[in-house]
Motif scaffolding. Structure first.
Motif, PDB file in Angstrom:
ATOM      1  N   GLY A  42      41.895  34.902  43.827  1.00 30.38           N
ATOM      2  CA  GLY A  42      41.747  34.363  45.176  1.00 30.38           C
ATOM      3  C   GLY A  42      40.823  35.207  46.031  1.00 30.38           C
ATOM      4  O   GLY A  42      39.997  34.678  46.785  1.00 30.38           O
ATOM      5  N   LEU A  43      40.938  36.519  45.919  1.00 32.39           N
ATOM      6  CA  LEU A  43      40.052  37.416  46.658  1.00 32.39           C
ATOM      7  C   LEU A  43      38.603  37.260  46.225  1.00 32.39           C
ATOM      8  O   LEU A  43      37.698  37.211  47.063  1.00 32.39           O
ATOM      9  N   GLU A  44      38.409  37.193  44.932  1.00 34.05           N
ATOM     10  CA  GLU A  44      37.044  37.041  44.409  1.00 34.05           C
ATOM     11  C   GLU A  44      36.417  35.756  44.943  1.00 34.05           C
ATOM     12  O   GLU A  44      35.275  35.759  45.416  1.00 34.05           O
ATOM     13  N   ALA A  45      37.161  34.658  44.888  1.00 34.93           N
ATOM     14  CA  ALA A  45      36.648  33.367  45.360  1.00 34.93           C
ATOM     15  C   ALA A  45      36.414  33.380  46.871  1.00 34.93           C
ATOM     16  O   ALA A  45      35.386  32.882  47.352  1.00 34.93           O
ATOM     17  N   ALA A  46      37.351  33.957  47.626  1.00 33.65           N
ATOM     18  CA  ALA A  46      37.211  34.000  49.082  1.00 33.65           C
ATOM     19  C   ALA A  46      35.993  34.828  49.492  1.00 33.65           C
ATOM     20  O   ALA A  46      35.271  34.456  50.419  1.00 33.65           O
ATOM     21  N   ILE A  73      44.715  39.851  50.948  1.00 29.71           N
ATOM     22  CA  ILE A  73      44.958  41.293  51.017  1.00 29.71           C
ATOM     23  C   ILE A  73      46.372  41.551  51.530  1.00 29.71           C
ATOM     24  O   ILE A  73      47.108  42.386  50.985  1.00 29.71           O
ATOM     25  N   SER A  74      46.789  40.817  52.555  1.00 28.46           N
ATOM     26  CA  SER A  74      48.147  40.963  53.087  1.00 28.46           C
ATOM     27  C   SER A  74      49.185  40.588  52.041  1.00 28.46           C
ATOM     28  O   SER A  74      50.215  41.263  51.905  1.00 28.46           O
ATOM     29  N   GLU A  75      48.928  39.514  51.303  1.00 29.78           N
ATOM     30  CA  GLU A  75      49.858  39.102  50.248  1.00 29.78           C
ATOM     31  C   GLU A  75      49.953  40.147  49.153  1.00 29.78           C
ATOM     32  O   GLU A  75      51.042  40.410  48.626  1.00 29.78           O
ATOM     33  N   LEU A  76      48.826  40.764  48.801  1.00 33.60           N
ATOM     34  CA  LEU A  76      48.840  41.819  47.790  1.00 33.60           C
ATOM     35  C   LEU A  76      49.665  43.008  48.274  1.00 33.60           C
ATOM     36  O   LEU A  76      50.500  43.538  47.535  1.00 33.60           O
ATOM     37  N   ALA A  77      49.464  43.420  49.518  1.00 40.32           N
ATOM     38  CA  ALA A  77      50.222  44.547  50.071  1.00 40.32           C
ATOM     39  C   ALA A  77      51.716  44.229  50.085  1.00 40.32           C
ATOM     40  O   ALA A  77      52.545  45.067  49.711  1.00 40.32           O
ATOM     41  N   ILE A 120      36.429  44.158  43.692  1.00 42.94           N
ATOM     42  CA  ILE A 120      37.828  44.561  43.499  1.00 42.94           C
ATOM     43  C   ILE A 120      38.660  43.346  43.103  1.00 42.94           C
ATOM     44  O   ILE A 120      39.529  43.437  42.230  1.00 42.94           O
ATOM     45  N   GLY A 121      38.405  42.204  43.731  1.00 47.82           N
ATOM     46  CA  GLY A 121      39.114  40.980  43.363  1.00 47.82           C
ATOM     47  C   GLY A 121      38.905  40.643  41.896  1.00 47.82           C
ATOM     48  O   GLY A 121      39.858  40.301  41.179  1.00 47.82           O
ATOM     49  N   HIS A 122      37.683  40.765  41.439  1.00 53.59           N
ATOM     50  CA  HIS A 122      37.369  40.480  40.037  1.00 53.59           C
ATOM     51  C   HIS A 122      38.131  41.437  39.113  1.00 53.59           C
ATOM     52  O   HIS A 122      38.694  41.019  38.098  1.00 53.59           O
ATOM     53  N   MET A 123      38.153  42.714  39.483  1.00 53.50           N
ATOM     54  CA  MET A 123      38.859  43.704  38.679  1.00 53.50           C
ATOM     55  C   MET A 123      40.361  43.403  38.625  1.00 53.50           C
ATOM     56  O   MET A 123      40.981  43.447  37.571  1.00 53.50           O
ATOM     57  N   GLY A 155      51.405  42.806  32.928  1.00 48.14           N
ATOM     58  CA  GLY A 155      52.582  41.979  33.194  1.00 48.14           C
ATOM     59  C   GLY A 155      52.704  41.515  34.637  1.00 48.14           C
ATOM     60  O   GLY A 155      53.708  40.931  35.018  1.00 48.14           O
ATOM     61  N   PHE A 156      51.694  41.763  35.439  1.00 50.89           N
ATOM     62  CA  PHE A 156      51.722  41.397  36.851  1.00 50.89           C
ATOM     63  C   PHE A 156      50.805  40.205  37.107  1.00 50.89           C
ATOM     64  O   PHE A 156      49.692  40.337  37.627  1.00 50.89           O
ATOM     65  N   VAL A 157      51.273  39.041  36.748  1.00 53.07           N
ATOM     66  CA  VAL A 157      50.481  37.807  36.854  1.00 53.07           C
ATOM     67  C   VAL A 157      50.071  37.554  38.304  1.00 53.07           C
ATOM     68  O   VAL A 157      48.959  37.085  38.571  1.00 53.07           O
ATOM     69  N   ARG A 158      50.949  37.883  39.245  1.00 51.22           N
ATOM     70  CA  ARG A 158      50.634  37.637  40.663  1.00 51.22           C
ATOM     71  C   ARG A 158      49.426  38.457  41.106  1.00 51.22           C
ATOM     72  O   ARG A 158      48.623  37.986  41.919  1.00 51.22           O
ATOM     73  N   ILE A 159      49.260  39.650  40.578  1.00 48.82           N
ATOM     74  CA  ILE A 159      48.081  40.453  40.916  1.00 48.82           C
ATOM     75  C   ILE A 159      46.824  39.760  40.406  1.00 48.82           C
ATOM     76  O   ILE A 159      45.796  39.717  41.096  1.00 48.82           O
ATOM     77  N   THR A 160      46.899  39.185  39.223  1.00 48.75           N
ATOM     78  CA  THR A 160      45.769  38.430  38.682  1.00 48.75           C
ATOM     79  C   THR A 160      45.436  37.251  39.585  1.00 48.75           C
ATOM     80  O   THR A 160      44.263  37.005  39.904  1.00 48.75           O
TER      81      THR A 160
END
Length: 101
Positions: free
Chosen positions: A68-72, A85-89, A46-49, A58-63
């Motif tokens: 970060g999720l993928e690496a973690a 995950i908390s930051e994304l929410a 999901i992080g990779h996606m 247009g949502f650079v922060r989601i990228t």
């Protein structure tokens, strides 16, 4: 009190954005469930996606959060995954879309 995060999005994407954002809310639930189950492959996937789709809408922060999720997940860093995950929410709860060229 949380602060609104305004994101400018191309008006050509206006019809797609509500569904895109709803899917990201669904991703948060999937990520929380996967982390709780120790399913790091799903978190990494999901992080990779997210890393791939966020900027295109247009949502650079989601990228950034997806990367970060993928690496973690790859590093088996549960604290970092939980934080991302908390930051994304939080980001999704605060984002306000503005359609402009």
């Amino acid at each position: 009190m949380s602060q609104t995060i305004r994101v400018s999005v191309d008006p050509d994407l206006e019809a797609l954005i509500p569904g895109f954002l709803q899917n990201r809310h669904t991703d948060v639930v999937k990520l929380q469930d996967a982390l709780a189950a120790g399913d790091l492959a799903t978190v990494q996937s999901i992080g990779h996606m997210l890393k791939g789709v966020g900027g295109g809408y247009g949502f650079v922060r989601i990228t950034e959060l997806g990367a970060g999720l993928e690496a973690a997940a790859r590093d088996n860093d549960r604290d970092a995954m939980d934080r991302q995950i908390s930051e994304l929410a939080q980001y999704l709860a605060q984002v306000e879309v503005i359609y402009e060229e």
